[in-house]
Design a protein around this motif. Structure first.
Motif, short mmCIF file in Angstrom:
data_model
loop_
_atom_site.label_atom_id
_atom_site.label_comp_id
_atom_site.label_asym_id
_atom_site.label_seq_id
_atom_site.Cartn_x
_atom_site.Cartn_y
_atom_site.Cartn_z
N ILE A 262 0.84 -1.21 0.00
CA ILE A 262 0.00 0.00 0.00
C ILE A 262 0.87 1.25 0.00
O ILE A 262 0.66 2.18 -0.79
CB ILE A 262 -0.95 -0.01 1.21
N LEU A 263 1.86 1.28 0.90
CA LEU A 263 2.73 2.45 1.01
C LEU A 263 3.51 2.69 -0.28
O LEU A 263 3.53 3.80 -0.82
CB LEU A 263 3.69 2.26 2.18
N SER A 264 4.17 1.65 -0.77
CA SER A 264 5.02 1.80 -1.95
C SER A 264 4.18 2.08 -3.20
O SER A 264 4.56 2.90 -4.04
CB SER A 264 5.86 0.54 -2.16
N GLY A 265 3.05 1.39 -3.32
CA GLY A 265 2.20 1.60 -4.49
C GLY A 265 1.65 3.02 -4.55
O GLY A 265 1.69 3.67 -5.59
N ALA A 266 1.13 3.52 -3.42
CA ALA A 266 0.58 4.87 -3.40
C ALA A 266 1.67 5.91 -3.62
O ALA A 266 1.46 6.91 -4.33
CB ALA A 266 -0.13 5.12 -2.07
N ALA A 267 2.85 5.72 -3.01
CA ALA A 267 3.95 6.67 -3.19
C ALA A 267 4.42 6.69 -4.64
O ALA A 267 4.71 7.76 -5.19
CB ALA A 267 5.11 6.32 -2.26
N THR A 268 4.49 5.52 -5.27
CA THR A 268 4.91 5.45 -6.67
C THR A 268 3.88 6.10 -7.58
O THR A 268 4.22 6.80 -8.53
CB THR A 268 5.15 4.00 -7.08
N ALA A 269 2.61 5.87 -7.29
CA ALA A 269 1.56 6.52 -8.08
C ALA A 269 1.63 8.03 -7.95
O ALA A 269 1.35 8.76 -8.91
CB ALA A 269 0.18 6.02 -7.63
N ALA A 270 2.02 8.52 -6.78
CA ALA A 270 2.06 9.96 -6.54
C ALA A 270 3.26 10.63 -7.19
O ALA A 270 3.12 11.69 -7.81
CB ALA A 270 2.06 10.25 -5.04
N CYS A 271 4.44 10.04 -7.07
CA CYS A 271 5.64 10.76 -7.54
C CYS A 271 6.66 9.87 -8.24
O CYS A 271 7.80 10.30 -8.44
CB CYS A 271 6.31 11.48 -6.36
N GLY A 272 6.29 8.67 -8.63
CA GLY A 272 7.21 7.83 -9.37
C GLY A 272 8.08 6.98 -8.46
O GLY A 272 8.05 7.11 -7.24
N PRO A 273 8.88 6.09 -9.06
CA PRO A 273 9.71 5.16 -8.28
C PRO A 273 10.98 5.80 -7.75
O PRO A 273 12.00 5.84 -8.43
CB PRO A 273 10.02 4.04 -9.29
N ILE A 274 10.94 6.31 -6.53
CA ILE A 274 12.11 6.93 -5.90
C ILE A 274 12.85 5.86 -5.10
O ILE A 274 12.26 5.22 -4.22
CB ILE A 274 11.70 8.10 -4.99
N VAL A 275 14.12 5.68 -5.38
CA VAL A 275 14.90 4.60 -4.76
C VAL A 275 15.84 5.15 -3.69
O VAL A 275 16.06 6.35 -3.59
CB VAL A 275 15.72 3.83 -5.81
N PHE A 276 16.38 4.23 -2.89
CA PHE A 276 17.43 4.45 -1.89
C PHE A 276 16.96 5.15 -0.61
O PHE A 276 17.50 4.89 0.45
CB PHE A 276 18.61 5.24 -2.47
N ILE A 277 15.98 6.04 -0.70
CA ILE A 277 15.62 6.81 0.49
C ILE A 277 15.03 5.90 1.57
O ILE A 277 15.26 6.08 2.76
CB ILE A 277 14.64 7.96 0.14
N GLY A 278 14.28 4.87 1.15
CA GLY A 278 13.73 3.93 2.10
C GLY A 278 14.77 2.97 2.65
O GLY A 278 14.52 2.26 3.63
N LEU A 279 15.94 2.92 2.03
CA LEU A 279 17.05 2.10 2.53
C LEU A 279 17.85 2.83 3.58
O LEU A 279 18.16 2.30 4.65
CB LEU A 279 17.95 1.71 1.36
N VAL A 280 18.20 4.07 3.30
CA VAL A 280 19.16 4.80 4.13
C VAL A 280 18.51 5.38 5.39
O VAL A 280 19.06 5.27 6.49
CB VAL A 280 19.82 5.92 3.30
N VAL A 281 17.35 5.99 5.26
CA VAL A 281 16.76 6.73 6.38
C VAL A 281 16.42 5.83 7.57
O VAL A 281 16.68 6.22 8.72
CB VAL A 281 15.53 7.53 5.91
#
Length: 350
Positions: A262-281
């Motif tokens: 749900i989180l990843s799908g909605a975030a991707t629908a909103a602003c595209g596939p942003i990588v790495f930020i969910g890894l580092v933070v």
């Protein structure tokens, strides 16, 4: 040692009153820092605006004033999407790292964002879906399919889904899905021009219609994610001990994977596939507040939007009056952090 004694012997999951007070203070500081970053996100860019202009944009809006229009119609929705999408990506990364016991887990690394993006592009280009509130369901399906595929591939073999195998499977699935996405988009020149920024992850061009159509799903995912802290703490003690304490491990994992989708799908629908930020933070949050996932999730909720909006501001200023998309900035900053985590695994022990 009994199960109860072993649970009580995990002091890192039971912060003292003093540490709880310090963590609460830190949380409040992060709220203030996020407010400051939001202010700069609204005021900074190719067209600079001041406090008086911001006040007039909301108190006495003049549609003929370009600066006030930029604030109300461009920068405010862009900032709001950055807050919610950033929080979603940070929480999904923290949950993935906890549920898989994999310090390299991230919606981008594990191909979840790529799966959501592929299904979205398929829905738009092939099936003719136009509304965000419609193709967000394609995002959920794509995120779910990618999650199951990556975990299934990594599970083959005697050792099961090890961190390295999950990372390799995620990289392979991401490459395949990204190729499919590019193949679909490149068959239509107009679609290529429209989606080329979205494909790398962008807050630019995301207006209030996008925000209002995705925020219910983002809010739902955030609420579900914040409720998983105690369960993640149980899994952190080991699967056997979690079972002994009465936790339904399979059901817990299923709920968490659905939450991540749900989180990843909605975030991707909103602003595209942003990588790495969910890894580092989430690792940054863990460094600050320790291994208690109730605090890791709370800190990730605020730290990720701060980092995302700061990267967006940098992208606006670095090549002004042009703009570098936030996904590119995050990629440039996140790649060295990913290499550091791989090289020094002791920095990311779970």
């Amino acid at each position: 040692m009994t199960v109860t004694a072993r649970a009580e012997a995990a002091p890192e999951l039971r912060p003292t009153q003093r540490s709880r007070a310090a963590l609460t203070t830190g949380f409040v500081v992060l709220v203030g820092l996020l407010a400051v970053v939001c202010f700069f996100s609204i005021t900074m860019g190719a067209r600079g605006v001041g406090l008086s202009t911001i006040w007039k944009a909301f108190d006495d809006y003049d549609p003929g004033n370009a600066s006030e229009t930029v604030i109300r119609e461009l920068r405010v929705p862009r900032t709001l999407i950055g807050i919610f999408a950033g929080a979603a990506l940070g929480l999904s990364g923290a949950i993935l790292q906890g549920v898989t016991r994999n310090p390299l887990a991230d919606p981008g690394i594990m191909g979840i964002n790529a799966g959501a993006a592929t299904f979205i592009v398929f829905g738009i280009m092939v099936l003719g879906t136009q509304s965000v509130s419609t193709y967000v369901w394609f995002a959920f399906a794509g995120a779910g399919v990618a999650t199951v595929t990556v975990y299934g591939i990594a599970s083959f073999g005697r050792e099961g889904a090890t961190p390295v195998k999950l990372a390799l499977a995620g990289a392979a699935v991401t490459a395949i899905l990204s190729s499919i996405t590019s193949a679909i988009v490149m068959t239509n020149v107009s679609a290529l021009n429209e989606l080329r920024f979205w494909q790398v992850g962008a807050l630019a061009g995301r207006y209030f219609p996008v925000f209002w159509q995705t925020v219910p799903f983002l809010a739902l995912g955030i609420v579900l994610a914040l409720g998983t802290g105690r369960a993640l703490n149980g899994l952190a003690l080991g699967e056997d001990l979690a079972l002994a304490l009465g936790q339904r491990v399979r059901l817990t994992r299923a709920i968490m994977f659905v939450t991540v989708a749900i989180l990843s799908g909605a975030a991707t629908a909103a602003c595209g596939p942003i990588v790495f930020i969910g890894l580092v933070v989430p690792h940054l949050a863990r460094m600050i507040c320790g291994p208690d996932y109730r605090w890791i999730l709370s800190y990730s909720l605020l730290l990720t939007p701060i980092v995302l909006l700061l990267a967006d501001i940098v992208g606006r200023l670095i090549i002004s009056p042009g703009e570098l998309q936030v996904g590119v900035v995050i990629g440039v900053l996140g790649a060295p952090a990913f290499i550091l985590l791989v090289r020094y695994r002791n920095l990311a022990e779970l």
